[in-house]
Design an enzyme around this catalytic site. Structure first.
Site, PDB file in Angstrom:
ATOM      1  N   HIS A 184     110.769 -44.649  34.901  1.00 20.45           N
ATOM      2  CA  HIS A 184     109.317 -44.575  35.119  1.00 20.45           C
ATOM      3  C   HIS A 184     108.839 -43.144  35.354  1.00 20.45           C
ATOM      4  O   HIS A 184     107.858 -42.708  34.774  1.00 20.45           O
ATOM      5  CB  HIS A 184     108.894 -45.451  36.303  1.00 20.45           C
ATOM      6  CG  HIS A 184     107.434 -45.344  36.600  1.00 20.45           C
ATOM      7  ND1 HIS A 184     106.905 -44.383  37.439  1.00 20.45           N
ATOM      8  CD2 HIS A 184     106.379 -46.032  36.109  1.00 20.45           C
ATOM      9  CE1 HIS A 184     105.590 -44.508  37.457  1.00 20.45           C
ATOM     10  NE2 HIS A 184     105.238 -45.497  36.680  1.00 20.45           N
ATOM     11  N   GLN A 197     102.838 -49.740  24.420  1.00 14.55           N
ATOM     12  CA  GLN A 197     101.730 -49.502  25.348  1.00 14.55           C
ATOM     13  C   GLN A 197     101.739 -48.033  25.771  1.00 14.55           C
ATOM     14  O   GLN A 197     102.794 -47.395  25.836  1.00 14.55           O
ATOM     15  CB  GLN A 197     101.905 -50.383  26.601  1.00 14.55           C
ATOM     16  CG  GLN A 197     103.331 -50.323  27.117  1.00 14.55           C
ATOM     17  CD  GLN A 197     103.553 -50.756  28.550  1.00 14.55           C
ATOM     18  OE1 GLN A 197     102.632 -50.859  29.352  1.00 14.55           O
ATOM     19  NE2 GLN A 197     104.816 -50.972  28.905  1.00 14.55           N
ATOM     20  N   GLU A 215     106.545 -48.571  26.913  1.00 11.93           N
ATOM     21  CA  GLU A 215     105.506 -47.567  27.204  1.00 11.93           C
ATOM     22  C   GLU A 215     105.986 -46.157  26.894  1.00 11.93           C
ATOM     23  O   GLU A 215     107.036 -45.735  27.376  1.00 11.93           O
ATOM     24  CB  GLU A 215     105.100 -47.659  28.691  1.00 11.93           C
ATOM     25  CG  GLU A 215     104.025 -46.638  29.038  1.00 11.93           C
ATOM     26  CD  GLU A 215     103.494 -46.717  30.460  1.00 11.93           C
ATOM     27  OE1 GLU A 215     103.848 -47.667  31.200  1.00 11.93           O
ATOM     28  OE2 GLU A 215     102.736 -45.817  30.842  1.00 11.93           O
ATOM     29  N   ASP A 246     109.631 -48.332  30.508  1.00 13.86           N
ATOM     30  CA  ASP A 246     108.978 -47.019  30.476  1.00 13.86           C
ATOM     31  C   ASP A 246     109.957 -46.036  29.862  1.00 13.86           C
ATOM     32  O   ASP A 246     111.133 -46.024  30.225  1.00 13.86           O
ATOM     33  CB  ASP A 246     108.656 -46.540  31.897  1.00 13.86           C
ATOM     34  CG  ASP A 246     107.645 -47.411  32.606  1.00 13.86           C
ATOM     35  OD1 ASP A 246     106.588 -47.693  32.027  1.00 13.86           O
ATOM     36  OD2 ASP A 246     107.913 -47.802  33.767  1.00 13.86           O
ATOM     37  N   HIS A 302     107.978 -56.435  34.735  1.00  9.52           N
ATOM     38  CA  HIS A 302     107.660 -55.028  34.915  1.00  9.52           C
ATOM     39  C   HIS A 302     108.860 -54.234  35.419  1.00  9.52           C
ATOM     40  O   HIS A 302     109.311 -54.426  36.547  1.00  9.52           O
ATOM     41  CB  HIS A 302     106.509 -54.946  35.926  1.00  9.52           C
ATOM     42  CG  HIS A 302     105.946 -53.582  36.114  1.00  9.52           C
ATOM     43  ND1 HIS A 302     106.004 -52.915  37.320  1.00  9.52           N
ATOM     44  CD2 HIS A 302     105.293 -52.757  35.256  1.00  9.52           C
ATOM     45  CE1 HIS A 302     105.406 -51.747  37.194  1.00  9.52           C
ATOM     46  NE2 HIS A 302     104.957 -51.617  35.959  1.00  9.52           N
ATOM     47  N   ARG A 303     109.393 -53.385  34.564  1.00  6.05           N
ATOM     48  CA  ARG A 303     110.625 -52.627  34.851  1.00  6.05           C
ATOM     49  C   ARG A 303     111.788 -53.601  35.086  1.00  6.05           C
ATOM     50  O   ARG A 303     112.710 -53.316  35.854  1.00  6.05           O
ATOM     51  CB  ARG A 303     110.452 -51.690  36.050  1.00  6.05           C
ATOM     52  CG  ARG A 303     109.148 -50.896  36.022  1.00  6.05           C
ATOM     53  CD  ARG A 303     108.970 -49.955  37.177  1.00  6.05           C
ATOM     54  NE  ARG A 303     107.601 -49.462  37.257  1.00  6.05           N
ATOM     55  CZ  ARG A 303     107.106 -48.667  38.171  1.00  6.05           C
ATOM     56  NH1 ARG A 303     107.905 -48.204  39.119  1.00  6.05           N
ATOM     57  NH2 ARG A 303     105.848 -48.296  38.169  1.00  6.05           N
TER      58      ARG A 303
HETATM   59  O1  G3P Z   1     102.717 -50.394  31.882  1.00  3.65           O
HETATM   60  C1  G3P Z   1     101.905 -51.090  32.756  1.00  3.65           C
HETATM   61  C2  G3P Z   1     102.070 -50.438  34.055  1.00  3.65           C
HETATM   62  O2  G3P Z   1     103.449 -50.351  34.240  1.00  3.65           O
HETATM   63  C3  G3P Z   1     101.466 -49.084  34.032  1.00  3.65           C
HETATM   64  O3  G3P Z   1     101.759 -48.400  35.185  1.00  3.65           O
HETATM   65  O4  G3P Z   1     102.894 -46.583  36.298  1.00  3.65           O
HETATM   66  O5  G3P Z   1     103.844 -48.868  36.443  1.00  3.65           O
HETATM   67  O6  G3P Z   1     103.985 -47.609  34.314  1.00  3.65           O
HETATM   68  P1  G3P Z   1     103.189 -47.837  35.565  1.00  3.65           P
HETATM   69 CA    CA Z   2     104.789 -49.089  32.600  1.00  2.00          CA
END
Ligand code: G3P
Ligand code: CA
Length: 271
Positions: free
Chosen positions: A60, A164, A127, A47, A18-19
């Site tokens: 993000h 996503q 995303e 993101d 994640h990131r």
């Molecule tokens: O993309 C999954 C999750 O990352 C969604 O929340 O705000 O961290 O992008 P966010």
């Molecule tokens: Ca995300």
């Protein structure tokens, strides 16, 4: 009675960095993505935002404030302006236990640069953020993926890229542009809300997406089973504690987003 998750035996759950490995390095920087990869991440999560002059960048927030030394909206700045910013020092200040001198002065990467760096032998979970703010974002994304060889038949079959979004509209736009790209519908349940999904919602999502990504705190085993019974994937976010990872794996999730891919890798290896 609930079927045991083992009745779903298939491939191992996906480890989605994640990131990047953003628990250990400044989110959405090349070193963060590299670390996620080294720690066993299957996918690099990205993101997207779009600059004033139409470049897709990895960030993000819609604003520069939290993760750079700049201020204001991404959409009001050109790429050249954003490239002058420091996207690493904030992390050293915020997380001194993981601070590194080399994080100072890191640049905000463009999607192009990320795909150049990691190529077609990595996997990307991208995303579309705030797509309503950025007209043309989906077209630009698909053009960029195509240019990097990520929309070939084999890339699509191997799910090199998953797109996503919380925005159904954005996913449908992508689906209309190319129906072979695997999509995941992100979902958000409020703190005071129980995570529930109806058959109608799942049937609708199954028309354009391969799965859902809910916030993990609000779901339970029945939720996971319901999604899987529809033949959909379920990738909850953002799971950072091993006790939570274990629980979700027992429930039969098909992957999850984590800031600590090494912790998830350890749990997956124990299975
Ligand atoms: O993309 C999954 C999750 O990352 C969604 O929340 O705000 O961290 O992008 P966010
Ligand atoms: Ca995300």
């Amino acid at each position: 009675a609930l079927a045991t998750p083992h009745s779903y035996a298939e491939q191992q759950a996906l480890n989605i960095a994640h990131r990047g490995a953003s628990g250990y390095a400044p989110e959405h920087t090349i070193p963060s993505y590299e670390l996620g990869d080294q720690m066993g991440g299957d996918y690099i999560e990205i993101d997207l935002q779009m600059t004033k002059d139409g470049h897709l960048i990895a960030m993000h927030d819609e604003t520069l404030d939290r993760t750079t030394n700049g201020t204001g909206k991404v959409k009001d700045h050109t790429l050249a302006e954003i490239k002058r910013l420091d996207a690493g020092s904030w992390f050293n200040k915020e997380y001194p236990q993981y601070a590194k001198p080399e994080y100072k002065g890191l640049k905000v990467p463009t999607l192009d640069e990320i795909l150049d760096r990691f190529g077609t032998d990595h996997k990307y979970y991208i995303e579309t953020k705030a797509p309503e703010v950025y007209p043309g974002m989906e077209e630009k994304l698909l053009d960029t993926l195509k240019k990097h060889g990520l929309l070939t038949k084999s890339a699509l079959e191997n799910k090199r890229v998953i797109i996503q979004s919380f925005s159904k509209e954005s996913l449908k736009k992508v689906h209309n542009l190319n129906a072979d790209i695997p999509l995941v519908q992100l979902l958000w349940y409020e703190q005071n809300q129980k995570g529930e999904i109806t058959d109608a919602e799942l049937n609708d999502i199954a028309q354009y997406a391969i799965g859902v990504g809910p916030n993990y705190e609000k779901i339970d085993q029945a939720y996971v089973q319901k999604v899987r019974d529809k033949g959909l994937k379920i990738h909850p976010y953002t799971v950072n504690k091993q006790s939570e990872m274990k629980k979700l794996l027992e429930w039969g999730v098909t992957g999850m987003f984590t800031n600590f891919p090494d912790k998830l890798e350890e749990m997956l290896n124990k299975q």
